[in-house]
Enzyme design. Sequence first.
Site, mmCIF file in Angstrom:
data_model
loop_
_atom_site.group_PDB
_atom_site.id
_atom_site.type_symbol
_atom_site.label_atom_id
_atom_site.label_comp_id
_atom_site.label_asym_id
_atom_site.label_seq_id
_atom_site.Cartn_x
_atom_site.Cartn_y
_atom_site.Cartn_z
ATOM 1 N N ASP B 11 0.854 -1.187 0.000
ATOM 2 C CA ASP B 11 0.000 0.000 0.000
ATOM 3 C C ASP B 11 0.890 1.236 0.000
ATOM 4 O OD1 ASP B 11 -2.216 -1.542 0.002
ATOM 5 O OD2 ASP B 11 -2.692 -1.279 2.125
ATOM 6 N N ASP B 130 -13.844 -5.760 -5.306
ATOM 7 C CA ASP B 130 -14.039 -5.929 -3.860
ATOM 8 C C ASP B 130 -15.491 -6.344 -3.655
ATOM 9 O OD1 ASP B 130 -11.491 -4.886 -3.621
ATOM 10 O OD2 ASP B 130 -12.165 -2.869 -3.046
#
Lengths: 193, 252
Positions: B11, B130
């Site tokens: 990330d 997602d």
Amino acid sequence: MKIVIIDYGAGNIQSIKFAIKRLGFTAELSNDPEVIKAADKVIFPGVGEASSAMQKLKATGLHKIVPELKQPVLGICLGMQLMCNYTAEGDTDGLGIFDVSVKRFTNTVKVPQIGWNTIEKLDSVLFKDIKEQEYVYLVHSYYAPIHETTVARSYYELEYSTALQKDNFYGTQFHPEKSSTVGAQILNNFLSL
Amino acid sequence: MITKRIIPCLDIKNGRTVKGVNFVALRDAGDPVELAALYAKTGADELVFLDISATEERRKTLADLVLRVAEKVNIPFTVGGGISSIEDVAILLQNGADKVSINSSAVKRPVLINELVAKFGSQCITVAIDAKQIDGQWKVHLVGGKVATDLDLFDWAKEVEERGAGEILFTSMDHDGTKNGFANKALAQLTRTVNIPIIASGGAGNITHFADTFKEGNADAALAASVFHFKEIEIPVLKNELQKQGIAMRLV
């Protein structure tokens, strides 16, 4: 040594440039026939769709230059496929250097093939110091069948060509610039020709 | 034989890694390039960089990072986060990314997938999905799982494939962060639904979870972040163990 990467607006050229730099050399990008002809080594990259890549090549007249080159030439991925007679992708005529027609994997396997696969039956100076069954990185939906210029094979749906060689022309379906230390060795072997 | 892939995910915020990382071998644990190079060296098959910056300079910062990664790292990598246009993708690929992943922008404007595929080819367009279960139905979510949509996971996956995407990165929001294993039932159904490679994401906690997602979920690749960053699982150990269990792995 003068290394030229053919710049015809197709592909991940930056990664090839960096891979060559990691080996201690510098590569120049060019679409100028005189610069390409004068190079010691020529790299013919290619990522994307075959018919549009071929159109770009024709637009610069490079489709006539590449087959005439006398120094070592390395086609990578789509670059290798465009060096063949024909590819089913976009019903595209290639440069005719390798006498074979490129086909599509059928839907009995996942298409595209993405990932690391083994290479074997290695039969070229390109694979000096490379063991059988080493892993290389591939991402492709089309393949060159086995034929007389096959110098490395892999298996995905069927046995197919992961590298080709004819005279001064070399082609790899895999990406040496992304294939870790194995790829670096193969690239170094090409630059050492 | 093609192997299953192990993919650490980094990330990124403003060009730095976000989640704390615990590597004594690194001079600067916040430098994504150093971390990426270390993962490549220890046998990661691929890397994913997920940008979560929200600044105006984010596009340039990310493009610069991609260039620095490509210079140092000799394995493929994918970049995702906030990508919504042909221009975004062009600069990332030009700077050396192998694939880009798009998520919310594809749900909002599905034809973006077709446009990117026509321009750059299927092989470099990954669609990240997602999803979480609502009343037993897998529903696609946006903004990191915060916003529900009416889209069914499997319908959307099929559409994504038909529009030409080369790969799906599926994150189960129900499993993400739990360390209880991947969403293998949903993954198995996904692999029956589409014929493009699937990356499993969300839920990795131990080595058995990886084995299960390859065997039961039929995933082509497994992605994880914290178990790698905090050295709870070391990649060479993981790959050796999976190989022993008969799962094809590239050992370095």
